[in-house]
Design a protein around this motif. Structure first.
Motif, PDB file in Angstrom:
ATOM      1  N   GLN A  77      47.856  37.241  39.206  1.00  0.00           N
ATOM      2  CA  GLN A  77      48.963  36.424  38.698  1.00  0.00           C
ATOM      3  C   GLN A  77      48.909  35.075  39.415  1.00  0.00           C
ATOM      4  OE1 GLN A  77      51.147  37.201  36.173  1.00  0.00           O
ATOM      5  NE2 GLN A  77      51.710  35.074  36.452  1.00  0.00           N
ATOM      6  N   VAL A 104      44.815  34.448  48.226  1.00  0.00           N
ATOM      7  CA  VAL A 104      44.182  33.351  47.482  1.00  0.00           C
ATOM      8  C   VAL A 104      44.277  33.583  45.968  1.00  0.00           C
ATOM      9  CG1 VAL A 104      42.031  32.097  47.129  1.00  0.00           C
ATOM     10  CG2 VAL A 104      42.605  32.972  49.377  1.00  0.00           C
ATOM     11  N   GLY A 105      44.188  34.872  45.556  1.00  0.00           N
ATOM     12  CA  GLY A 105      44.224  35.160  44.118  1.00  0.00           C
ATOM     13  C   GLY A 105      43.121  34.405  43.421  1.00  0.00           C
ATOM     14  N   GLN A 106      43.502  33.571  42.488  1.00  0.00           N
ATOM     15  CA  GLN A 106      42.499  32.794  41.768  1.00  0.00           C
ATOM     16  C   GLN A 106      42.302  31.398  42.350  1.00  0.00           C
ATOM     17  OE1 GLN A 106      43.560  34.260  37.975  1.00  0.00           O
ATOM     18  NE2 GLN A 106      41.681  33.479  37.073  1.00  0.00           N
ATOM     19  N   GLY A 107      43.115  31.057  43.336  1.00  0.00           N
ATOM     20  CA  GLY A 107      42.911  29.772  44.004  1.00  0.00           C
ATOM     21  C   GLY A 107      43.697  28.620  43.399  1.00  0.00           C
ATOM     22  N   ALA A 108      44.671  28.922  42.537  1.00  0.00           N
ATOM     23  CA  ALA A 108      45.439  27.837  41.911  1.00  0.00           C
ATOM     24  C   ALA A 108      46.237  27.063  42.967  1.00  0.00           C
ATOM     25  CB  ALA A 108      46.380  28.401  40.855  1.00  0.00           C
ATOM     26  N   LEU A 109      46.898  27.797  43.852  1.00  0.00           N
ATOM     27  CA  LEU A 109      47.667  27.129  44.905  1.00  0.00           C
ATOM     28  C   LEU A 109      46.718  26.435  45.894  1.00  0.00           C
ATOM     29  CD1 LEU A 109      50.412  26.514  46.242  1.00  0.00           C
ATOM     30  CD2 LEU A 109      50.199  28.670  47.480  1.00  0.00           C
ATOM     31  N   GLU A 127      42.385  36.276  52.099  1.00  0.00           N
ATOM     32  CA  GLU A 127      42.458  37.079  50.872  1.00  0.00           C
ATOM     33  C   GLU A 127      41.891  38.465  51.178  1.00  0.00           C
ATOM     34  OE1 GLU A 127      43.609  37.042  47.599  1.00  0.00           O
ATOM     35  OE2 GLU A 127      42.705  39.029  47.598  1.00  0.00           O
ATOM     36  N   LEU A 128      42.661  39.472  50.742  1.00  0.00           N
ATOM     37  CA  LEU A 128      42.296  40.863  50.998  1.00  0.00           C
ATOM     38  C   LEU A 128      41.030  41.267  50.245  1.00  0.00           C
ATOM     39  CD1 LEU A 128      43.729  43.124  52.565  1.00  0.00           C
ATOM     40  CD2 LEU A 128      44.994  43.677  50.498  1.00  0.00           C
ATOM     41  N   PHE A 132      37.985  38.673  44.745  1.00  0.00           N
ATOM     42  CA  PHE A 132      38.904  37.564  44.445  1.00  0.00           C
ATOM     43  C   PHE A 132      38.519  36.331  45.255  1.00  0.00           C
ATOM     44  CE2 PHE A 132      43.041  39.726  42.729  1.00  0.00           C
ATOM     45  CZ  PHE A 132      42.315  40.266  41.686  1.00  0.00           C
ATOM     46  N   ASN A 156      43.120  40.843  56.042  1.00  0.00           N
ATOM     47  CA  ASN A 156      44.484  41.272  55.754  1.00  0.00           C
ATOM     48  C   ASN A 156      45.457  40.526  56.662  1.00  0.00           C
ATOM     49  OD1 ASN A 156      46.860  42.624  55.364  1.00  0.00           O
ATOM     50  ND2 ASN A 156      45.969  44.672  55.538  1.00  0.00           N
ATOM     51  N   ILE A 157      46.268  39.696  56.070  1.00  0.00           N
ATOM     52  CA  ILE A 157      47.203  38.900  56.896  1.00  0.00           C
ATOM     53  C   ILE A 157      48.317  39.775  57.476  1.00  0.00           C
ATOM     54  CG2 ILE A 157      48.773  38.164  55.032  1.00  0.00           C
ATOM     55  CD1 ILE A 157      48.755  35.347  56.458  1.00  0.00           C
ATOM     56  N   TYR A 158      48.522  40.976  56.915  1.00  0.00           N
ATOM     57  CA  TYR A 158      49.536  41.874  57.488  1.00  0.00           C
ATOM     58  C   TYR A 158      49.096  42.363  58.876  1.00  0.00           C
ATOM     59  CZ  TYR A 158      51.378  42.265  52.669  1.00  0.00           C
ATOM     60  OH  TYR A 158      51.877  42.010  51.423  1.00  0.00           O
ATOM     61  N   ASP A 171      51.883  33.964  49.133  1.00  0.00           N
ATOM     62  CA  ASP A 171      52.081  34.513  47.786  1.00  0.00           C
ATOM     63  C   ASP A 171      51.451  35.895  47.805  1.00  0.00           C
ATOM     64  OD1 ASP A 171      52.248  35.164  45.131  1.00  0.00           O
ATOM     65  OD2 ASP A 171      50.790  33.674  44.444  1.00  0.00           O
TER      66      ASP A 171
END
Ligand code: SAM
Length: 256
Positions: A77, A104-109, A127-128, A132, A156-158, A171
């Motif tokens: 998303q 990161v997801g798709q890197g839009a941000l 990014e986990l 991705f 993992n940032i957690y 995000d």
């Protein structure tokens, strides 16, 4: 001019439909109105007109950030541009800062942050998922270009944050799990911005920020973009609009 290897937006003048396609030597864009040779599109200037083989005119445009983000095939998303804009402004992202982002997801941000940094300062992205991270790196290279100040890490940032940042933009589903790591990971005076689709996530995150005790100006809000139809005497909000994307939380780290 729009070059081979880059994307172009083509809008037909019959129905106003937008298509995004990557230009390659010798290829053709095919449509219900016939075809257009890519070799002809590269001769047209940004904003110009080209005619398809069956006579329908197409507007030729270089994609904007919004065109690009809204036309890509989605795997994760993505953040909607209205929210991206708010994250950069509320998060006060400007050239020279060291920014941490996850995921990161798709890197839009990531692209929006890199643009705001303007080549000065750094962006570190956690990014986990390795797949991705790889896809995002390719996507960022395609739209933004080379980014020597960008480092994507599969982690993992957690679990932890290495280093100390001026800004942290999150995000991911459980940002409250990141809060303990911000004790060292976000500098005093630095800003945190979280993007969350549901309000129960907002509550959990704000509770964790309050409990940590060193955040001021904690603010939770959403932005609603309401398009209007302006057509002759008919001037009113559009009947059907996209309603909800996400909530944002912003806050500033201060002395306890
Ligand atoms: N902001 C992105 C964009 O603009 O394209 C979309 C991010 S997507 C909604 C959430 C991402 O966070 C996913 O790619 C997911 O794999 C990643 N993620 C989830 N938990 C994570 C964690 N603990 N550490 C790092 N990345 C995580």
């Amino acid at each position: 001019k729009i070059e081979y290897g880059t994307n172009v937006i083509l809008i037909d003048e019959e129905r106003g439909k937008r298509h995004m396609t990557k230009l390659r030597e010798g290829l053709r864009f095919t449509t219900q109105y016939g075809f257009i040779e890519h070799d002809e599109i590269v001769k047209i200037l940004d904003g110009g007109i080209i005619t398809a083989s069956k006579g329908v005119r197409y507007r030729v445009l270089k994609p904007t950030y919004i065109d690009y983000i809204m036309n890509i095939k989605r795997r994760a998303q993505i953040i909607y541009p209205k929210d991206t804009a708010a994250m950069l402004m509320e998060g006060d992202v400007y050239p020279g800062l060291n920014v941490l982002e996850a995921g990161v997801g798709q890197g839009a941000l990531s692209i929006a942050i890199l643009r705001a940094l303007g080549g000065k300062g750094t962006l570190t992205s956690y990014e986990l998922r390795e797949d991705f991270a790889g896809d995002a790196a390719r996507f960022i290279a395609e739209f933004y270009g080379e980014a020597p100040n960008h480092d994507i890490q599969v982690r993992n940032i957690y679990e932890s944050i290495d280093g100390e940042y001026d800004r942290v933009l999150l995000d991911l589903p459980e940002p409250w799990q990141v809060v303990p790591h911000l004790e060292k990971g976000l500098r005093q005076g630095g800003l945190l911005v979280c993007y969350l689709p549901t309000i129960l996530q907002v509550k959990s995150c704000v509770d964790a920020l309050r409990e940590a005790g060193y955040y001021d100006e904690i603010s939770s809000f959403e932005l609603i973009k309401r398009p209007w139809k302006v057509d002759g005497r008919s001037v009113r909000p559009e009947m059907w609009t996209f309603n909800h994307s996400a909530f944002l939380i912003t806050c500033r780290k201060v002395e306890k």
